[in-house]
Design a protein around this motif. Structure first.
Motif, short mmCIF file in Angstrom:
data_model
loop_
_atom_site.label_atom_id
_atom_site.label_comp_id
_atom_site.label_asym_id
_atom_site.label_seq_id
_atom_site.Cartn_x
_atom_site.Cartn_y
_atom_site.Cartn_z
N SER A 52 0.84 -1.19 0.00
CA SER A 52 0.00 0.00 0.00
C SER A 52 0.88 1.24 0.00
CB SER A 52 -0.92 0.02 1.22
OG SER A 52 -0.18 0.10 2.42
N SER A 91 0.69 5.73 0.01
CA SER A 91 -0.07 6.97 0.14
C SER A 91 0.91 8.13 0.15
CB SER A 91 -0.90 6.97 1.43
OG SER A 91 -0.06 6.86 2.57
N LYS A 118 -2.97 -6.37 -3.66
CA LYS A 118 -2.88 -7.61 -2.89
C LYS A 118 -2.73 -8.79 -3.83
CE LYS A 118 -5.38 -10.22 0.66
NZ LYS A 118 -6.61 -10.30 1.49
N ASN A 129 -6.63 0.93 1.48
CA ASN A 129 -5.90 0.52 2.67
C ASN A 129 -5.89 1.59 3.75
OD1 ASN A 129 -4.53 -0.76 0.13
ND2 ASN A 129 -3.95 -2.10 1.82
N ALA A 156 -7.24 -3.86 4.67
CA ALA A 156 -7.28 -3.75 3.21
C ALA A 156 -8.63 -4.25 2.69
CB ALA A 156 -6.16 -4.56 2.59
N TRP A 159 -6.58 -4.86 -6.64
CA TRP A 159 -6.42 -3.51 -6.12
C TRP A 159 -7.26 -3.30 -4.86
CZ3 TRP A 159 -2.51 -0.86 -7.97
CH2 TRP A 159 -2.03 -1.18 -9.25
N THR A 160 -6.70 -2.55 -3.91
CA THR A 160 -7.33 -2.40 -2.61
C THR A 160 -7.30 -0.95 -2.13
OG1 THR A 160 -5.23 -2.88 -1.47
CG2 THR A 160 -6.73 -4.74 -1.87
N GLY A 212 -3.58 0.21 -2.70
CA GLY A 212 -2.61 -0.87 -2.63
C GLY A 212 -2.94 -1.97 -3.61
#
Length: 244
Positions: A34, A36, A243, A214, A204, A211-212, A241
């Motif tokens: 993830s 940011s 996975k 998080n 998540a 795609w996630t 993020g």
């Protein structure tokens, strides 16, 4: 740790009902990443980037786990640049099952956090763990052992020696699309090393494919820090993020 840290940790943990998800023992790598960040400009400018990653490969006999957290921040006001965050912590552990419930482990971790007073810190450790919960939908381990830590601080001082560690970690399945993982490790006061504690948790939710969305929390407490440096660093992130 501060009350805010504990409150944030509780919020992450109790977002989930008591349904846990175990690492799949299929011999394949599973994990997530993830990221940011923020970018601002104008009368002042700032940029921050935070990342969390974890991965594991489990079989019926053993498991390899890798993890990492990073945070970089820089502000510029009236032409003066200031580094506000400079953290990188990476580590790994190898578990070998001694039977149905017990396992032996060996691990290593490296860290730098100059804004927090740590130029570099390296640790090696080993010990025993116990599977409190372990089936197709449950995973919760406790562990304890002994290690060696070598720390060098930004004020030029250093500390090294043997240190005990105790900890726990679990993986939670909130729903078919949402998972929660958390890991807490405590190092009791080891003479000149001082006590330390780390808490890492992440939630998540899958939005499309791998795609996630998080939310993550990383908190690090150190009793011994250079003068003028806070003992607790907290990093709360929200971002995207992947996975696998």
């Amino acid at each position: 740790m501060t009350r805010l840290t504990l409150a944030l940790a509780a919020a992450l943990v109790f977002t989930s009902p008591a349904t846990l998800a175990q690492d799949t023992p299929d011999g394949q790598w599973h994990g997530g990443l993830s990221v940011s960040g923020t970018l601002a400009s104008g009368n002042s400018s700032s940029r921050t980037l935070a990342a969390n990653a974890d991965g594991s490969r489990a079989t019926a006999q053993d498991k390899i786990s890798l993890y990492g957290v990073g945070n970089y921040g820089r502000n510029k006001v009236a032409g003066v640049d200031t580094t506000t965050a400079d953290l990188l912590r990476v580590g790994g552990r190898y578990d070998f099952n001694l039977g149905t419930d017990w396992f032996a482990f060996g691990g290593a971790e490296g860290e730098t956090n100059k804004a927090g007073g740590v130029r570099d810190r390296y640790s090696l450790n080993g010990g025993l763990g116990y599977h409190l919960l372990k089936d197709d939908v449950h995973s919760w381990d406790v562990f304890s052992g002994l290690g060696y830590t070598d720390s060098r601080f930004t004020d030029g001082s250093q500390a090294n020696g043997a240190q005990v560690l105790v900890g726990e970690e679990s993986s939670h399945k909130v729903s078919e699309t949402t998972t929660l993982k958390q890991r807490f490790v405590y190092y009791p006061d080891g003479g000149e090393l001082g006590a330390r504690a780390t808490l890492d948790a992440g939630l998540a939710t899958r939005i499309a494919g791998g795609w996630t969305l998080n939310v993550g929390l990383s908190s690090h407490y150190a009793h011994r820090v250079p003068a003028g440096t806070k003992k607790t660093d907290n990093l709360l992130t929200a971002g995207f993020g992947y996975k696998f």
